[in-house]
Each structure stands twice: as C-alpha cells, then as structure tokens.
Design a protein around this motif. Structure first.
Motif, PDB file in Angstrom:
ATOM      1  N   LEU A 124       0.799  -1.143  -0.010  1.00  0.00           N
ATOM      2  CA  LEU A 124       0.222  -0.009   0.073  1.00  0.00           C
ATOM      3  C   LEU A 124       0.970   1.352   0.015  1.00  0.00           C
ATOM      4  O   LEU A 124       0.524   2.330  -0.652  1.00  0.00           O
ATOM      5  CB  LEU A 124      -1.258   0.005   1.382  1.00  0.00           C
ATOM      6  N   ALA A 172      -6.337  -7.732  -3.091  1.00  0.00           N
ATOM      7  CA  ALA A 172      -7.601  -6.595  -2.942  1.00  0.00           C
ATOM      8  C   ALA A 172      -8.851  -7.138  -3.389  1.00  0.00           C
ATOM      9  O   ALA A 172      -9.861  -6.946  -2.954  1.00  0.00           O
ATOM     10  CB  ALA A 172      -7.159  -5.231  -3.501  1.00  0.00           C
ATOM     11  N   ILE A 191      -8.975  -0.060  -4.276  1.00  0.00           N
ATOM     12  CA  ILE A 191      -7.362  -0.372  -4.234  1.00  0.00           C
ATOM     13  C   ILE A 191      -7.134  -1.284  -5.242  1.00  0.00           C
ATOM     14  O   ILE A 191      -5.954  -1.156  -5.887  1.00  0.00           O
ATOM     15  CB  ILE A 191      -7.111  -1.213  -2.893  1.00  0.00           C
ATOM     16  N   SER A 195      -4.159  -0.276  -8.144  1.00  0.00           N
ATOM     17  CA  SER A 195      -2.924  -0.939  -8.360  1.00  0.00           C
ATOM     18  C   SER A 195      -2.890  -1.688  -9.495  1.00  0.00           C
ATOM     19  O   SER A 195      -1.874  -1.944 -10.090  1.00  0.00           O
ATOM     20  CB  SER A 195      -3.010  -2.272  -7.361  1.00  0.00           C
TER      21      SER A 195
END
Length: 407
Positions: A124, A172, A191, A195
């Motif tokens: 993260l 995720a 997320i 990503s």
C-alpha cells in the motif's frame, strides 16, 4: 512468559517483519531473516521450534522443496564453477531448505494474518508513492519521472514491483469479493483498481503486464467456477481490460513494438537488447542442455559457460549472470531432473489449491499463475526480491493448507 514461548513469539515477530520488509528493502528483510533463524535455533534448544518444523515436513510442498535444494547441492559436484561461485549459488536457493521452517512458524492463523497485513502495508505504501510520483519527485525513489506514461518504480526494479503489485491486486480483489461489509468491499475494489492501473500504466515492466492479466484471468475462472454468467462476464472484463490497455497505453505499445523488433533482429553479432538477449539465451540454454540433459552442467555453471559463448561487446554483462528464465536455468544447471523437481514444487501448490474452498483456491492458483509468468521471463528464484516473494508467499499460503481428507 516462559523462555520457550518468548523465543517462539520473537521468531514469529521477526518473520512478520520480513513480510513487511522484503518489498521495501532486501537488506532489512535479510536482517529480519537472521533474527528469525536465531530465535528459531534458540527455540530448538529451549522451546518447541523443531517440533513445529518437523510437523511442517508433512506439508505437501515441503518434500518437493527439500528435494529440489538437495539436488541443487548435489549438482555442485560436477560443476565447472569455482567454489565461491557455487557457494553464492547455493545461498540463492537456501530458502527452499528453509521453507518448512517458515511453514512451522506460520502454523497459527494470527501470525499468518499479521504477515498478510505486513505485506499489504508495504505494498500500500508502494502504491501510494507510485501514484504520488506522477506529480511529485522523491529523492529516495528508484525513478524520477513525472507524468502519466512514465515508469514510476519506487523501491525495486520495475519487474519486481510489477510482480508484487500483481499479487497485491489479486489480494484486494479477493477481499472485495469476500468481505462481509459493503465499506470494506468498496475500499478493496478501489485499491484493486488503483493497483491494476499502477501495473499497466505506471510501470514499464512487461513481465508485470503478463503476470497481472494472467492472474486476473485465472482468479476469475476459479472464483466463479460453474456460475456461468459471472464467469463469462469476468472473463470478458479481463479481455476488455487487456484490449483497452493495449489500445490506450503508449508505454505498453512501445514496449511491445520494441520487443517484436528486438526478437526479429536477435543475434549475438549485433548490440545486445532486452528481448534479443532472451532469444539468444534460450538458444544457448537449449543447445547446451542437450550435451548433459539428465543431470545438467552443474550448479553455478551457467555464468562460467556463458562467458565462452557470448563474446560480443556488451553481451556478457547482460546475459552471463542468469538466463532470465528459471525453467531454462534449472534445465541448464540441474538438467531434466532439476526441472522436474521444480515442476513438482509448483504442482504441489496447485494440487493443494484444489483441496481448498473456492475463494482460497482462486487466490492460490492466481499466485501460481504469477509465479509461472515470472519464471518464464526471469530467474525469479535466483534474484533476491523475487526469491523472497515466492518462497515466503508459498509458505504463507501453504501453511493454511487444509489437511488431506482420508479416502
């Protein structure tokens, strides 16, 4: 707290540190590994470390990992390399030997959860800095390119970051599909989207592109199974994502065009290129493997023998370290036996995945897809960050393995 419980807790805490550290700093991860081993060894004297490790030997992946390392060590006997080179190569593969130790330390769900959290926190942080790097420069990051369409690698090289971020994306997505609350599902989905964009549009790593798209496809197939409508919808979504990426990413288009041109012009008599070097390394490995197909040329033999073949200016600096393909690497140095042991190692993960419930099965097989994609274009178990990644994540996933049901 007894000495035994303290040492066990300290070893597990050190391992949690490793899961956070290896995406950020290999040096810090190695320090964590040293402390993990130290507390484990002390625990063998005053605690239950050996009992836990011995129990981990029954894990389906333990025997293949130990057999592969044993063959790598045995193959040193017929290697033409110097002792220091052989020692360095053995050190690279030591984590196969340590895999049962890691599985033993991960025998409780709370430790596994903290390790997942440590890895997720590191990724993260990487994701946030990757996005910030589009607009802001940081002196300590790997790259210093602002704007979209540029490579924004943070801590590692773009290949490693692409592979790690690919698994983080799957994690995720896994949470988005299986979380109990709407808030967590939405956050995880956001997320996963950020990503995915990071891998496909903020990185120049072709290995990452391949690993992510294959992993998404595998996860979709095994997450939905016979839910045909969802299955077909998810497959179509991955295909559309791949098509949209190819059509809109100038960076991907440039890298693909470059790869095609380099492959067509590949020759050891022209200047070395990324794709051209892989073509020539594949030719060299396959031709040389025919000389000693069963046992290979021996551990650490590739650098020594490659120097005699790649004599053109600039070639050896790129291709004489490793052949950028772990399957070919094992075939060259450890022969067909070594390659089959490596495939056994991967097959053990796949077989265990079939014993798991559908969500966990999809996660494990997506991880295996990333492993396959990475090792087809890189020597991932020879390179430090990727070695940490695949061994530690294998331990984490396999430590939670459901026991085999009696017939």
């Amino acid at each position: 707290m007894t000495v035994s419980s303290f040492l066990q807790t300290a070893a597990k805490a050190s391992l949690v540190l490793v899961f956070f550290a290896f995406p950020v700093s290999v040096a810090l991860a190695n320090v964590g590994l040293l402390f993990t081993l130290l507390f484990w060894l002390l625990g063998c004297v005053w605690g239950t470390s050996w009992r836990d490790t011995r129990a981990a030997l029954s894990n389906p992946v333990a025997v293949p990992a130990l057999a592969l390392f044993a063959w790598i060590a045995l193959a040193a006997l017929w290697s033409p390399a110097e002792g220091s080179q052989i020692g360095a190569a053995l050190q690279k593969y030591t984590k196969f030997l340590l895999l049962p130790l890691f599985i033993g330390l991960l025998n409780d769900a709370s430790t596994r959860r903290r390790c997942w959290q440590g890895f997720a926190l590191a990724m993260l942080l990487t994701l946030v800095v990757t996005w910030l790097n589009v607009w802001f420069d940081f002196s300590w990051t790997r790259t210093h390119n602002q704007g979209f369409g540029e490579d924004h690698t943070v801590f590692k090289d773009y290949i490693s970051q692409g592979l790690l971020m690919s698994l983080f994306t799957i994690m995720a997505l896994h949470h988005a599909m299986n979380a109990r609350t709407r808030r967590v599902r939405v956050l995880a989905a956001v997320i996963a989207g950020l990503s995915t964009f990071s891998v496909l549009f903020l990185s120049s790593g072709r290995t990452g592109y391949l690993a992510l798209l294959v992993a998404l496809l595998v996860y979709a197939v095994f997450a939905f199974g016979r839910q045909w409508r969802k299955l077909l919808t998810s497959i179509a979504a991955v295909v559309l994502l791949a098509a949209a990426t190819i059509l809109t990413s100038t960076q991907l288009q440039s890298r693909m065009q470059q790869a095609w041109q380099e492959a067509q012009a590949s020759s050891i008599h022209v200047p070395v290129t990324s794709t051209g070097s892989r073509v020539e390394m594949s030719r060299f490995v396959l031709q040389s493997s025919l000389e000693k197909p069963l046992q290979g040329h021996g551990t650490a033999s590739y650098p020594s023998l490659a120097k005699g073949h790649f004599t053109g200016f600039g070639w050896c600096a790129v291709v004489c370290v490793h052949p950028h393909n772990q399957f070919a690497f094992f075939l060259f140095e450890q022969g067909v036996i070594g390659l089959l042991l490596f495939l056994w190692f991967m097959a053990a993960i796949a077989r265990q995945a079939w014993r798991e419930e559908v969500p966990q099965r999809a996660l494990m097989l997506a991880f295996l897809a990333i492993m396959a994609a990475a090792n087809l274009s890189h020597s991932s178990f020879w390179l430090s960050t990727e070695n940490h990644f695949f061994i530690l994540m294998t331990a984490l996933l396999m430590a939670a393995a459901r026991p085999r049901q009696p017939a």
